[in-house]
Structures are given as structure tokens and as C-alpha cells.
Design an enzyme around this catalytic site. Structure first.
Site, mmCIF file in Angstrom:
data_model
loop_
_atom_site.group_PDB
_atom_site.id
_atom_site.type_symbol
_atom_site.label_atom_id
_atom_site.label_comp_id
_atom_site.label_asym_id
_atom_site.label_seq_id
_atom_site.Cartn_x
_atom_site.Cartn_y
_atom_site.Cartn_z
ATOM 1 N N TYR A 142 5.853 -20.878 -24.523
ATOM 2 C CA TYR A 142 4.605 -21.615 -24.682
ATOM 3 C C TYR A 142 3.453 -20.707 -25.105
ATOM 4 O O TYR A 142 2.457 -21.173 -25.660
ATOM 5 C CB TYR A 142 4.209 -22.297 -23.362
ATOM 6 C CG TYR A 142 4.792 -23.670 -23.157
ATOM 7 C CD1 TYR A 142 6.167 -23.880 -23.210
ATOM 8 C CD2 TYR A 142 3.970 -24.757 -22.887
ATOM 9 C CE1 TYR A 142 6.703 -25.132 -22.985
ATOM 10 C CE2 TYR A 142 4.496 -26.014 -22.667
ATOM 11 C CZ TYR A 142 5.858 -26.188 -22.713
ATOM 12 O OH TYR A 142 6.374 -27.433 -22.497
ATOM 13 N N ASP A 224 21.974 -25.608 -19.545
ATOM 14 C CA ASP A 224 22.773 -26.777 -19.978
ATOM 15 C C ASP A 224 23.556 -27.350 -18.798
ATOM 16 O O ASP A 224 23.597 -28.557 -18.574
ATOM 17 C CB ASP A 224 23.680 -26.428 -21.172
ATOM 18 C CG ASP A 224 24.450 -25.133 -21.001
ATOM 19 O OD1 ASP A 224 24.199 -24.393 -20.020
ATOM 20 O OD2 ASP A 224 25.317 -24.851 -21.853
HETATM 21 C C1 IPM Z 1 3.799 -31.164 -18.864
HETATM 22 C C2 IPM Z 1 3.504 -31.616 -20.265
HETATM 23 C C3 IPM Z 1 2.808 -30.507 -21.031
HETATM 24 C C4 IPM Z 1 3.744 -29.315 -21.066
HETATM 25 C C5 IPM Z 1 2.366 -30.897 -22.440
HETATM 26 C C6 IPM Z 1 1.471 -32.105 -22.446
HETATM 27 C C7 IPM Z 1 1.689 -29.745 -23.145
HETATM 28 O O1 IPM Z 1 4.667 -32.039 -20.887
HETATM 29 O O2 IPM Z 1 2.849 -30.830 -18.140
HETATM 30 O O3 IPM Z 1 4.965 -31.167 -18.482
HETATM 31 O O4 IPM Z 1 4.632 -29.225 -21.922
HETATM 32 O O5 IPM Z 1 3.599 -28.438 -20.199
#
Ligand code: IPM
Ligand code: MG
Length: 379
Positions: A142, A224
Site C-alpha cells: 500500500y 491461499d
Molecule cells: C479497508 C478499505 C481500504 C483499504 C480502502 C478503502 C483504501 O478496503 O479499510 O479495508 O484497502 O485499506
């Protein structure tokens, strides 16, 4: 005691569900004689519309000056075509990172009143689901280097997945500490058979376990296999510790096992007990503004806030109990639909079981929980 909360309603159903959670928080504060100061700020699409950016500096400053943050949800089709750095989701990822909220706790359990809602076969659901996903929240794919570039005459997109030892050590400790208060079992979920970052993740978690938590049973599982085991035999899990991306995926799957994604709260914690509390579901733009959204995940997020940031487990338990009580009487449409879809629900319908719960809207559910909470706390 006096507490200050920054409120981020966000988009879609955000304002509706946060409204109910605030009713519950205010009730607890009133009964517990706790001074409550609220500061409402913008995040996500709402912030883009008003300021041009998904995470205004004022929002960050308010959060930093608060004891905790209550968040609804962000995003919606209206902002889907914007470039990636000014999308609503960027605001959510930004606030997690700005506030150093590296540990995301996502507890999933089947409420007794919702046993018929689980899409699991009755035989599996009966064995119970009561697990905690501990998701690393400020690292991994991320937050790695990313881009889209021309390579050999065509576009090529990439995202780097990187984990450093200190990031893994601190999330491992959160998982082990949580397990110590639960059933003392941790499953480390990764893809160590393919990914280098996963190999380090697994080794580091194992080292922390061996050096600091000899009393915890640690098990390793590939992602998985873990996603298969979650539907096949979920009662084997106590605490699952995993990286950002795998945790995102597994927590949606775990949520559905409990009957509705509208039931799962989450706590995103930093090093100091400061936390941001939000439902794991999204902004549900399709039902926004209709007064039918399920507020329970946000209300349960308030329970997590009371427990983790304010050290008030007895009030947290009361909120959870009030939610359980409400489920015995009235439910939002998502929960009634889940029941009709599930096998157990189908069978009881076919055999003409009398319906005992009635359909209710967001507001009614919030009011009911507040009323139950008063009955529980005011004796
Ligand atoms: C979550 C959501 C977020 C993430 C999105 C909205 C960016 O899916 O909090 O699980 O991927 O963390
Ligand atoms: Mg998600």
C-alpha cells in the site's frame, strides 16, 4: 474524565452511520460522567468537494489534537475518475500513515442472534467464528514505490511490496499481546513460498515469538490456504497476523462469515494507545441517504474505542451487549437479506418458522441500541 474526539463522517452512508455511533458514545459519556468534546472534520470525497484535497491539513491537525478519531467511510463513484493522488481512498491511507496507525485490529465473531445469517454450512457455523485479524496498516504494498511507465513500447504498472524488520516486529507484538488476552494462538499469514518480503515477515514474527512470547502457539499459513481454511474450518483461528494487502482481503472474507459485512468494526492503533475507529465496510453509495444502512459496525467501533483508547472495557461490553439485544428484535435490510440467503435461514423459512425480528432503519436501530444501553447501565 474528559475526552476529545475528531469525527470524520466521510462519504456515502458515512454521515448516517456515524450519527448513530455518536448517539451511543454520547449516552456512555452522559452515564459515565465523561466530558465529551467533538470536532467534525472533512475526509475523502467530501473533503475533495470542499477543499480540492482528500486530506486537508486541518483534519490532520484536529486528529493529532484529539484522543481518538471516529470515522465513517470514504469513496464513491463520483470521485472514481480522479487521478490516484486525489482520490478519497488517498485521504484514508494518508490519515492512517500521518497518525502512525500501524496496527489494525479487525475482530470477527458470530453474534448468537445472527447464527442463521452466516453463509457457512450450519455444521461449520455451529463450531463458532471468533477471530481477530491483526493487519499491518502503514507499510507493505500500500505504501511502496509505485508507478506506471513505458517499457518496450507499452505501459507497465508496478507496486513495490517491502517490509522492514521493525515494522514486522511491532505488528507481531500487537498480535501476540492480543492473543495473550484471548486463546493464545497466532497464525502468521503470508506468501513465504514465493515472496521475499513474506519470508522476512515469517522469520521475524517467529523470532519475536521465540524471544518474547514463549507461551503463545504460533502457526504459519500461506495466504491461499488461509483464505480456504477460513470458509472450511474458521473455528481453528484465534489471532491472524498479516501484512496490509492480505489483511485487507482476509478481513472482508472473515466479515462475511459472520453474516454481513455491516457488522465488523475496526481499531487502527498507533504506539501510544491513540486510535482511529471505523467500520471495515465501505461507503455503500447505492444505499446512501435512504436511512437503511446498518450502523452496527460503527457502533461496535465505539465499543473498541472505549476499550482500547479509554480503558473502559465494562462500557465496551455494555455496548456490545446492547447490540446483541437489538439484533433479537430489529434488523436493517442487509441482515434480513443475509438470513434469507443462508442455508439455515432457508430451512427455517421452508419449515414455516415464525419471523421474530422486524425490519428497521438506521435511526431506529441506533435508538434501540441506546435504549438497551440505558437499561444495562442505569440500574
Ligand atoms: C479497508 C478499505 C481500504 C483499504 C480502502 C478503502 C483504501 O478496503 O479499510 O479495508 O484497502 O485499506
Ligand atoms: Mg478493505
Amino acid at each position: 474524565m474528559k475526552i476529545r474526539i475528531t469525527v470524520l463522517e466521510g462519504d456515502g452512508i458515512g454521515p448516517e452511520i456515524v450519527g448513530q455511533a455518536l448517539k451511543v458514545l454520547k449516552t456512555v459519556c452522559e452515564i459515565g460522567n465523561i466530558g465529551l468534546e467533538l470536532d467534525s472534520q472533512l475526509l475523502g470525497g467530501a473533503a475533495i468537494d470542499k477543499t480540492g484535497a482528500p486530506l486537508p491539513a486541518e483534519t490532520i491537525a484536529s486528529c493529532k489534537a484529539s484522543d481518538a478519531v471516529l470515522l465513517g467511510a470514504v469513496g464513491g463513484p463520483r470521485w472514481d475518475s480522479l487521478p490516484s493522488d486525489i482520490r478519497p481512498e488517498k485521504g484514508l491511507l494518508g490519515i492512517r500513515s500521518e497518525l502512525g496507525l500501524f496496527a489494525n485490529l479487525r475482530p470477527a465473531r458470530i453474534f448468537p442472534a445472527l447464527r442463521d445469517n452466516s453463509p457457512l454450512k450450519p455444521g461449520i457455523a455451529e463450531k463458532g467464528v471468533d477471530l481477530l485479524v491483526v493487519r499491518e496498516l502503514t507499510g507493505g504494498i500500500y505504501f511502496g514505490r509505485r508507478g506506471c511507465e513505458m517499457v518496450s513500447g507499452e505501459l507497465s504498472g508496478f507496486d513495490e511490496m517491502r517490509y522492514s524488520e521493525h515494522e514486522i516486529e511491532r505488528i507481531a507484538r500487537v498480535a501476540f499481546d492480543s492473543a495473550q488476552r484471548r486463546r493464545k494462538h497466532v497464525t502468521c499469514v503470508d506468501k513465504a513460498n514465493v515472496l521475499e518480503s513474506s519470508r522476512l515477515f515469517r522469520q521475524t514474527v517467529a523470532r519475536v515469538a521465540a524471544n518474547e512470547y514463549p507461551d503463545i502457539a504460533l502457526q504459519n499459513m500461506y495466504i491461499d490456504n488461509a483464505s480456504m481454511q477460513l470458509v472450511n474450518n474458521p473455528s481453528q483461528f484465534d489471532v491472524i497476523v498479516t501484512g496490509n494487502l492480505f489483511g485487507d482481503i482476509l478481513s472482508d472474507e472473515a466479515a462475511m462469515l459472520t453474516g454481513s459485512i455491516g457488522m465488523l468494526p475496526s481499531a487502527s492503533l498507533g504506539a501510544s494507545g491513540f486510535g482511529l475507529y471505523e467500520p471495515i465496510h465501505g461507503s455503500a453509495p447505492d444505499i446512501a441517504g435512504r436511512g437503511v444502512a446498518n450502523p452496527l459496525a460503527t457502533i461496535l467501533s465505539v465499543a473498541l474505542m472505549l476499550k482500547h483508547t479509554f480503558g473502559l472495557p465494562e462500557y465496551a461490553r455494555a455496548v456490545e451487549e446492547a447490540v446483541e439485544k437489538s439484533l433479537q428484535t430489529l434488523r436493517t435490510p442487509d441482515l434480513l437479506e443475509a438470513q434469507e440467503r443462508s442455508l439455515a435461514g432457508y430451512i427455517s423459512e421452508a419449515f414455516g418458522a415464525k419471523k421474530t425480528v422486524i425490519q428497521a432503519g438506521t435511526d431506529e436501530v441506533g435508538d434501540y441500541v441506546v435504549q438497551e444501553l440505558r437499561t444495562l447501565l442505569v440500574r
